[in-house]
Design a protein around this motif. Structure first.
Motif, PDB file in Angstrom:
ATOM      1  N   LYS A  93      17.749  20.175  44.117  1.00 18.78           N
ATOM      2  CA  LYS A  93      18.992  20.007  43.344  1.00 18.78           C
ATOM      3  C   LYS A  93      19.978  21.168  43.537  1.00 18.78           C
ATOM      4  CE  LYS A  93      17.370  16.263  41.501  1.00 18.78           C
ATOM      5  NZ  LYS A  93      16.915  15.414  42.568  1.00 18.78           N
ATOM      6  N   GLN A  94      19.604  22.146  44.339  1.00 22.41           N
ATOM      7  CA  GLN A  94      20.487  23.294  44.577  1.00 22.41           C
ATOM      8  C   GLN A  94      21.646  22.892  45.489  1.00 22.41           C
ATOM      9  OE1 GLN A  94      19.963  26.181  42.921  1.00 22.41           O
ATOM     10  NE2 GLN A  94      18.229  25.113  42.010  1.00 22.41           N
ATOM     11  N   THR A  95      22.790  23.503  45.289  1.00 24.74           N
ATOM     12  CA  THR A  95      23.958  23.175  46.121  1.00 24.74           C
ATOM     13  C   THR A  95      23.810  23.678  47.555  1.00 24.74           C
ATOM     14  OG1 THR A  95      25.082  25.178  45.371  1.00 24.74           O
ATOM     15  CG2 THR A  95      25.556  23.136  44.168  1.00 24.74           C
ATOM     16  N   ASN A  96      22.900  24.610  47.770  1.00 22.97           N
ATOM     17  CA  ASN A  96      22.681  25.135  49.121  1.00 22.97           C
ATOM     18  C   ASN A  96      21.408  24.571  49.746  1.00 22.97           C
ATOM     19  OD1 ASN A  96      20.907  26.534  47.458  1.00 22.97           O
ATOM     20  ND2 ASN A  96      21.082  28.439  48.627  1.00 22.97           N
ATOM     21  N   ILE A  97      20.989  23.366  49.341  1.00 21.42           N
ATOM     22  CA  ILE A  97      19.754  22.776  49.844  1.00 21.42           C
ATOM     23  C   ILE A  97      19.790  22.607  51.367  1.00 21.42           C
ATOM     24  CG2 ILE A  97      20.502  20.411  49.347  1.00 21.42           C
ATOM     25  CD1 ILE A  97      16.873  21.803  49.273  1.00 21.42           C
ATOM     26  N   GLY A  98      20.947  22.355  51.930  1.00 22.47           N
ATOM     27  CA  GLY A  98      21.055  22.227  53.386  1.00 22.47           C
ATOM     28  C   GLY A  98      20.643  23.502  54.091  1.00 22.47           C
ATOM     29  N   MET A  99      21.109  24.637  53.582  1.00 18.39           N
ATOM     30  CA  MET A  99      20.730  25.927  54.171  1.00 18.39           C
ATOM     31  C   MET A  99      19.244  26.200  53.971  1.00 18.39           C
ATOM     32  SD  MET A  99      24.158  28.284  53.511  1.00 18.39           S
ATOM     33  CE  MET A  99      23.560  28.864  51.989  1.00 18.39           C
ATOM     34  N   ILE A 100      18.702  25.780  52.836  1.00 21.97           N
ATOM     35  CA  ILE A 100      17.278  25.978  52.559  1.00 21.97           C
ATOM     36  C   ILE A 100      16.425  25.171  53.546  1.00 21.97           C
ATOM     37  CG2 ILE A 100      15.454  25.561  50.851  1.00 21.97           C
ATOM     38  CD1 ILE A 100      17.632  26.166  48.680  1.00 21.97           C
ATOM     39  N   VAL A 101      16.816  23.931  53.809  1.00 25.08           N
ATOM     40  CA  VAL A 101      16.067  23.095  54.755  1.00 25.08           C
ATOM     41  C   VAL A 101      16.184  23.654  56.169  1.00 25.08           C
ATOM     42  CG1 VAL A 101      15.832  20.793  55.772  1.00 25.08           C
ATOM     43  CG2 VAL A 101      16.252  21.018  53.316  1.00 25.08           C
ATOM     44  N   ASP A 102      17.397  24.055  56.562  1.00 22.29           N
ATOM     45  CA  ASP A 102      17.566  24.648  57.898  1.00 22.29           C
ATOM     46  C   ASP A 102      16.705  25.907  58.055  1.00 22.29           C
ATOM     47  OD1 ASP A 102      19.311  22.714  58.819  1.00 22.29           O
ATOM     48  OD2 ASP A 102      21.129  23.914  58.522  1.00 22.29           O
ATOM     49  N   ALA A 103      16.656  26.728  57.011  1.00 18.92           N
ATOM     50  CA  ALA A 103      15.826  27.938  57.052  1.00 18.92           C
ATOM     51  C   ALA A 103      14.339  27.570  57.138  1.00 18.92           C
ATOM     52  CB  ALA A 103      16.084  28.806  55.818  1.00 18.92           C
ATOM     53  N   ALA A 104      13.938  26.481  56.472  1.00 21.04           N
ATOM     54  CA  ALA A 104      12.548  26.024  56.535  1.00 21.04           C
ATOM     55  C   ALA A 104      12.201  25.589  57.960  1.00 21.04           C
ATOM     56  CB  ALA A 104      12.318  24.873  55.558  1.00 21.04           C
ATOM     57  N   MET A 105      13.110  24.851  58.587  1.00 23.11           N
ATOM     58  CA  MET A 105      12.880  24.421  59.976  1.00 23.11           C
ATOM     59  C   MET A 105      12.769  25.636  60.900  1.00 23.11           C
ATOM     60  SD  MET A 105      12.711  21.094  60.111  1.00 23.11           S
ATOM     61  CE  MET A 105      13.267  19.567  59.376  1.00 23.11           C
ATOM     62  N   ALA A 106      13.631  26.607  60.714  1.00 25.33           N
ATOM     63  CA  ALA A 106      13.597  27.817  61.542  1.00 25.33           C
ATOM     64  C   ALA A 106      12.296  28.586  61.319  1.00 25.33           C
ATOM     65  CB  ALA A 106      14.801  28.701  61.236  1.00 25.33           C
ATOM     66  N   ALA A 107      11.839  28.664  60.080  1.00 20.71           N
ATOM     67  CA  ALA A 107      10.589  29.377  59.775  1.00 20.71           C
ATOM     68  C   ALA A 107       9.395  28.688  60.430  1.00 20.71           C
ATOM     69  CB  ALA A 107      10.391  29.472  58.262  1.00 20.71           C
ATOM     70  N   ILE A 108       9.394  27.369  60.425  1.00 20.48           N
ATOM     71  CA  ILE A 108       8.300  26.628  61.071  1.00 20.48           C
ATOM     72  C   ILE A 108       8.311  26.879  62.576  1.00 20.48           C
ATOM     73  CG2 ILE A 108       7.458  24.317  61.641  1.00 20.48           C
ATOM     74  CD1 ILE A 108       8.343  23.525  58.764  1.00 20.48           C
ATOM     75  N   GLU A 109       9.498  26.875  63.168  1.00 19.17           N
ATOM     76  CA  GLU A 109       9.596  27.156  64.603  1.00 19.17           C
ATOM     77  C   GLU A 109       9.117  28.570  64.926  1.00 19.17           C
ATOM     78  OE1 GLU A 109      13.585  26.322  65.916  1.00 19.17           O
ATOM     79  OE2 GLU A 109      13.143  24.201  66.193  1.00 19.17           O
ATOM     80  N   THR A 110       9.420  29.515  64.069  1.00 20.69           N
ATOM     81  CA  THR A 110       8.992  30.899  64.281  1.00 20.69           C
ATOM     82  C   THR A 110       7.471  31.017  64.244  1.00 20.69           C
ATOM     83  OG1 THR A 110      11.043  31.764  63.340  1.00 20.69           O
ATOM     84  CG2 THR A 110       9.150  33.255  63.377  1.00 20.69           C
ATOM     85  N   ASP A 111       6.837  30.338  63.295  1.00 20.09           N
ATOM     86  CA  ASP A 111       5.381  30.422  63.148  1.00 20.09           C
ATOM     87  C   ASP A 111       4.612  29.498  64.090  1.00 20.09           C
ATOM     88  OD1 ASP A 111       5.344  32.427  61.277  1.00 20.09           O
ATOM     89  OD2 ASP A 111       5.336  31.087  59.564  1.00 20.09           O
TER      90      ASP A 111
END
Length: 191
Positions: A93-111
């Motif tokens: 429900k956060q207004t920055n959910i798009g950035m949160i999801v993009d950061a999650a994708m980047a974190a998965i790629e890093t690991d």
């Protein structure tokens, strides 16, 4: 304090895909659905698989539930805490959910180096409404993809069979042309 697991309302995967497309229809071009929806479904799948193994490791006194090697040994992608589906649901429900999801994708790629450059990072774009994205995350959260029976839902017929070709054509039609359910049902394709 024990975590209470949210009961998942099981709906057929194709129904959830239709609902996902309906949520996005007003915001983005139909050709972009696949990047948004399938990326989230993949993230949910690896998060559920990770969580299933994570719970198993928590029960083993000799195992470290946060050790990447425990997951790699079982061919399961390691999902950092900030990329786990439960975290995304809490942030939906956060207004920055798009950035949160993009950061999650980047974190998965890093690991997980084998995923480097593969996961879509398209969620913080202007044309993707944060409210719709949050609702989409809630919707996909209703799919249980962690256990073997649920993973079987993702198994498609082989592409060299008539049914496999038909199924891929229908999915391509949905994703690329954004036909509404009623329009696609007019095709009346049978097994």
């Amino acid at each position: 304090m024990a975590k209470i697991k949210k009961e998942i309302k099981q709906e057929p995967l194709e129904i959830v895909l239709w609902k996902a497309a309906d949520k996005l229809r007003k915001n983005i071009d139909a050709a972009e659905y696949k990047h948004v929806v399938l990326g989230l479904i993949f993230l949910k799948y690896i998060s559920d698989s990770f969580e299933e193994k994570h719970q198993e490791l928590l029960q083993d006194e000799w195992a470290d539930a946060e050790d990447r090697d425990e997951y790699l040994a079982e061919n399961i992608f390691f999902v950092p805490e900030s990329a786990r589906w439960s975290h995304l649901l809490n942030q939906a429900k956060q207004t920055n959910i798009g950035m949160i999801v993009d950061a999650a994708m980047a974190a998965i790629e890093t690991d997980n180096p084998s995923l480097k450059g593969v996961l879509p990072q398209v969620y913080a774009r202007q044309n993707l409404d944060p409210t719709s994205l949050g609702e989409l995350i809630d919707l996909i959260g209703n799919i249980n993809l962690g256990d073997a029976q649920a993973r079987a839902l993702l198994d498609a017929p082989p592409a060299n069979t008539l049914k496999g070709q038909r199924d891929r054509a229908i999915l391509a039609t949905l994703l690329y042309h954004g036909l509404r359910r009623e329009e696609l049902c007019k095709l009346r394709v049978r097994d």
